[in-house]
Design a protein around this motif. Structure first.
Motif, PDB file in Angstrom:
ATOM      1  N   LEU A 289      39.541  38.618  34.938  1.00 15.29           N
ATOM      2  CA  LEU A 289      38.956  39.832  34.559  1.00 15.29           C
ATOM      3  C   LEU A 289      38.415  40.414  35.850  1.00 15.29           C
ATOM      4  CD1 LEU A 289      37.220  38.904  31.318  1.00 15.29           C
ATOM      5  CD2 LEU A 289      39.374  40.305  31.706  1.00 15.29           C
ATOM      6  N   ILE A 290      37.683  39.732  36.934  1.00 14.54           N
ATOM      7  CA  ILE A 290      36.941  40.148  37.900  1.00 14.54           C
ATOM      8  C   ILE A 290      38.201  40.680  38.882  1.00 14.54           C
ATOM      9  CG2 ILE A 290      35.920  39.425  40.093  1.00 14.54           C
ATOM     10  CD1 ILE A 290      34.492  37.308  38.246  1.00 14.54           C
ATOM     11  N   GLY A 291      39.497  40.124  39.035  1.00 18.13           N
ATOM     12  CA  GLY A 291      40.659  40.519  39.739  1.00 18.13           C
ATOM     13  C   GLY A 291      41.088  41.800  39.174  1.00 18.13           C
ATOM     14  N   LEU A 292      40.985  42.098  38.113  1.00 18.36           N
ATOM     15  CA  LEU A 292      41.613  43.320  37.325  1.00 18.36           C
ATOM     16  C   LEU A 292      40.491  44.411  37.543  1.00 18.36           C
ATOM     17  CD1 LEU A 292      43.099  42.114  33.997  1.00 18.36           C
ATOM     18  CD2 LEU A 292      43.983  43.301  35.882  1.00 18.36           C
ATOM     19  N   LEU A 293      39.238  44.082  37.987  1.00 18.62           N
ATOM     20  CA  LEU A 293      38.261  45.183  38.194  1.00 18.62           C
ATOM     21  C   LEU A 293      38.572  45.893  39.588  1.00 18.62           C
ATOM     22  CD1 LEU A 293      34.764  43.279  37.805  1.00 18.62           C
ATOM     23  CD2 LEU A 293      35.668  45.161  36.201  1.00 18.62           C
TER      24      LEU A 293
ATOM     25  N   VAL B 125      28.188  35.525  37.112  1.00 19.36           N
ATOM     26  CA  VAL B 125      27.715  35.887  38.235  1.00 19.36           C
ATOM     27  C   VAL B 125      28.378  34.891  39.397  1.00 19.36           C
ATOM     28  CG1 VAL B 125      25.678  35.862  39.698  1.00 19.36           C
ATOM     29  CG2 VAL B 125      25.624  37.019  37.424  1.00 19.36           C
ATOM     30  N   LYS B 126      28.370  33.666  39.053  1.00 20.04           N
ATOM     31  CA  LYS B 126      28.944  32.580  39.781  1.00 20.04           C
ATOM     32  C   LYS B 126      30.160  32.839  40.299  1.00 20.04           C
ATOM     33  CE  LYS B 126      29.391  28.232  38.354  1.00 20.04           C
ATOM     34  NZ  LYS B 126      29.229  26.985  38.006  1.00 20.04           N
ATOM     35  N   ALA B 127      31.050  33.566  39.348  1.00 22.29           N
ATOM     36  CA  ALA B 127      32.606  33.780  39.599  1.00 22.29           C
ATOM     37  C   ALA B 127      32.706  35.067  40.601  1.00 22.29           C
ATOM     38  CB  ALA B 127      33.129  34.116  38.196  1.00 22.29           C
ATOM     39  N   GLY B 128      31.427  35.684  40.776  1.00 18.52           N
ATOM     40  CA  GLY B 128      31.509  36.646  41.728  1.00 18.52           C
ATOM     41  C   GLY B 128      31.809  38.219  41.315  1.00 18.52           C
ATOM     42  N   ALA B 129      31.339  38.367  39.992  1.00 17.07           N
ATOM     43  CA  ALA B 129      31.356  39.743  39.225  1.00 17.07           C
ATOM     44  C   ALA B 129      30.547  40.875  40.008  1.00 17.07           C
ATOM     45  CB  ALA B 129      31.151  39.695  37.910  1.00 17.07           C
ATOM     46  N   ILE B 130      29.481  40.567  40.521  1.00 15.51           N
ATOM     47  CA  ILE B 130      28.535  41.544  41.088  1.00 15.51           C
ATOM     48  C   ILE B 130      29.256  42.442  41.700  1.00 15.51           C
ATOM     49  CG2 ILE B 130      26.376  42.262  41.937  1.00 15.51           C
ATOM     50  CD1 ILE B 130      25.264  39.715  40.199  1.00 15.51           C
ATOM     51  N   ALA B 131      29.556  41.934  42.654  1.00 17.92           N
ATOM     52  CA  ALA B 131      30.067  42.836  43.960  1.00 17.92           C
ATOM     53  C   ALA B 131      31.351  44.117  43.160  1.00 17.92           C
ATOM     54  CB  ALA B 131      30.669  42.529  45.175  1.00 17.92           C
ATOM     55  N   PRO B 132      32.379  43.428  42.529  1.00 21.43           N
ATOM     56  CA  PRO B 132      33.210  44.285  42.131  1.00 21.43           C
ATOM     57  C   PRO B 132      32.874  45.361  41.035  1.00 21.43           C
ATOM     58  CG  PRO B 132      33.997  41.986  41.913  1.00 21.43           C
ATOM     59  CD  PRO B 132      32.668  41.958  42.580  1.00 21.43           C
TER      60      PRO B 132
END
Length: 108
Positions: free
Chosen positions: A22-26, A55-62
């Motif tokens: 999902l983060i990649g799709l952002l 958050v740990k997966a890195g969602a905030i920046a995207p």
């Protein structure tokens, strides 16, 4: 998005490794993909236990990046996800501030 709206499915999505894709799709070129991914992540953030994993997966920046350049619906969903991530967690709120997430949130 509708599966993630069911609270009993949220832990299953998280356990199955659904956050990273999902983060990649952002960051996809497709505005529809961005909007859908932001919507699913927003729904997943409603479950308090899933927030640290997101958050740990890195969602905030995207999510913050989507606030700046996404479509209006994607921006709204990204803002909802960030709101939920920051709720009750000073650490997550600080991470959003460090990503300069406050100015684009204020502009919505």
């Amino acid at each position: 998005q509708s599966l993630a709206a069911r609270e009993d499915y949220i832990p299953l999505i998280v356990k199955a490794g659904g956050i990273a894709p999902l983060i990649g799709l952002l960051q996809a070129e497709s505005l529809v993909a961005q909007e859908c991914a932001a919507g699913v992540l927003c729904n997943l953030t409603h479950e308090v236990k899933s927030r640290p994993e997101i958050v740990k997966a890195g969602a905030i920046a995207p999510l913050v990046a989507l606030l700046r350049s996404g479509s209006a619906p994607a921006q709204e969903k990204a803002a909802g996800a960030l709101r939920s991530l920051s709720a009750g967690s000073a650490q997550h709120a600080v991470a959003i501030v460090k990503e300069t997430g406050v100015p684009p949130l204020a502009n919505l």
